[in-house]
Design a protein around this motif. Structure first.
Motif, PDB file in Angstrom:
ATOM      1  N   ALA A   1       0.450 -17.420  -4.211  1.00  0.00           N
ATOM      2  CA  ALA A   1      -0.474 -16.445  -3.634  1.00  0.00           C
ATOM      3  C   ALA A   1       0.136 -15.049  -3.628  1.00  0.00           C
ATOM      4  CB  ALA A   1      -0.848 -16.848  -2.212  1.00  0.00           C
ATOM      5  N   ILE A   2       1.453 -14.962  -3.500  1.00  0.00           N
ATOM      6  CA  ILE A   2       2.133 -13.667  -3.421  1.00  0.00           C
ATOM      7  C   ILE A   2       2.566 -13.164  -4.790  1.00  0.00           C
ATOM      8  CG2 ILE A   2       4.198 -12.504  -2.546  1.00  0.00           C
ATOM      9  CD1 ILE A   2       4.013 -14.319  -0.088  1.00  0.00           C
ATOM     10  N   LYS A   3       3.022 -14.029  -5.671  1.00  0.00           N
ATOM     11  CA  LYS A   3       3.682 -13.615  -6.899  1.00  0.00           C
ATOM     12  C   LYS A   3       2.754 -13.160  -8.021  1.00  0.00           C
ATOM     13  CE  LYS A   3       7.990 -13.885  -5.980  1.00  0.00           C
ATOM     14  NZ  LYS A   3       8.796 -12.711  -5.994  1.00  0.00           N
ATOM     15  N   LYS A   4       1.532 -13.618  -8.056  1.00  0.00           N
ATOM     16  CA  LYS A   4       0.696 -13.222  -9.178  1.00  0.00           C
ATOM     17  C   LYS A   4       0.222 -11.780  -9.026  1.00  0.00           C
ATOM     18  CE  LYS A   4      -3.708 -15.124  -7.947  1.00  0.00           C
ATOM     19  NZ  LYS A   4      -4.643 -16.159  -8.187  1.00  0.00           N
ATOM     20  N   VAL A   5      -0.299 -11.218 -10.096  1.00  0.00           N
ATOM     21  CA  VAL A   5      -0.777  -9.846 -10.056  1.00  0.00           C
ATOM     22  C   VAL A   5      -1.926  -9.788  -9.059  1.00  0.00           C
ATOM     23  CG1 VAL A   5      -1.858  -8.006 -11.371  1.00  0.00           C
ATOM     24  CG2 VAL A   5      -0.100  -9.428 -12.439  1.00  0.00           C
ATOM     25  N   GLY A   6      -1.763  -8.956  -8.050  1.00  0.00           N
ATOM     26  CA  GLY A   6      -2.756  -8.918  -6.983  1.00  0.00           C
ATOM     27  C   GLY A   6      -2.579 -10.131  -6.091  1.00  0.00           C
ATOM     28  N   THR A   7      -2.335  -9.904  -4.844  1.00  0.00           N
ATOM     29  CA  THR A   7      -2.111 -10.999  -3.904  1.00  0.00           C
ATOM     30  C   THR A   7      -3.406 -11.776  -3.700  1.00  0.00           C
ATOM     31  OG1 THR A   7      -0.434  -9.694  -2.785  1.00  0.00           O
ATOM     32  CG2 THR A   7      -1.347 -11.526  -1.554  1.00  0.00           C
TER      33      THR A   7
ATOM     34  N   LYS B   1       5.511  -6.919   2.133  1.00  0.00           N
ATOM     35  CA  LYS B   1       5.618  -6.098   0.923  1.00  0.00           C
ATOM     36  C   LYS B   1       4.310  -6.090   0.128  1.00  0.00           C
ATOM     37  CE  LYS B   1       8.187  -5.848  -3.396  1.00  0.00           C
ATOM     38  NZ  LYS B   1       9.114  -6.532  -4.264  1.00  0.00           N
ATOM     39  N   GLU B   2       3.569  -7.178   0.193  1.00  0.00           N
ATOM     40  CA  GLU B   2       2.390  -7.357  -0.653  1.00  0.00           C
ATOM     41  C   GLU B   2       1.070  -6.939  -0.025  1.00  0.00           C
ATOM     42  OE1 GLU B   2       2.352  -8.261  -3.858  1.00  0.00           O
ATOM     43  OE2 GLU B   2       4.533  -8.236  -3.801  1.00  0.00           O
ATOM     44  N   ILE B   3       1.002  -6.903   1.302  1.00  0.00           N
ATOM     45  CA  ILE B   3      -0.268  -6.576   1.954  1.00  0.00           C
ATOM     46  C   ILE B   3      -0.060  -5.475   2.974  1.00  0.00           C
ATOM     47  CG2 ILE B   3      -1.276  -8.847   1.579  1.00  0.00           C
ATOM     48  CD1 ILE B   3      -0.528  -9.579   4.413  1.00  0.00           C
ATOM     49  N   SER B   4      -1.156  -4.953   3.518  1.00  0.00           N
ATOM     50  CA  SER B   4      -1.027  -3.839   4.460  1.00  0.00           C
ATOM     51  C   SER B   4      -2.130  -3.884   5.516  1.00  0.00           C
ATOM     52  CB  SER B   4      -1.091  -2.512   3.700  1.00  0.00           C
ATOM     53  OG  SER B   4      -2.344  -2.388   3.062  1.00  0.00           O
ATOM     54  N   GLY B   5      -2.060  -2.939   6.413  1.00  0.00           N
ATOM     55  CA  GLY B   5      -3.110  -2.750   7.412  1.00  0.00           C
ATOM     56  C   GLY B   5      -3.204  -3.861   8.433  1.00  0.00           C
TER      57      GLY B   5
END
Length: 67
Positions: A5-11, A49-53
């Motif tokens: 879920a984290i490693k591919k292009v776009g979480t 690192k992969e998501i925000s907000g």
């Protein structure tokens, strides 16, 4: 599943949410430990690192961590 879920292009936020929300606190601790052993990165750091907000705050809170 978490790594995918984290490693591919776009979480893959749906997959990430399923893993975190559908697990008990004890299971999340084990998942975090295994993730670290396999990737040498803390799960909460990889997620942060992969998501925000608000979504980031939500998942980190469920993991028992703060940003």
């Amino acid at each position: 599943m978490v790594r995918n879920a984290i490693k591919k292009v776009g979480t893959d936020e749906d997959a990430l949410t399923r893993v975190v929300v559908s697990r008990a606190e004890k299971d999340l601790k084990i998942i975090s430990e295994v993730y670290y052993k396999r990737n040498s990165v803390l799960l909460e750091h990889a997620i942060a690192k992969e998501i925000s907000g608000d979504y980031k705050k939500f998942l980190l809170t469920l993991l028992g961590k703060e940003d």
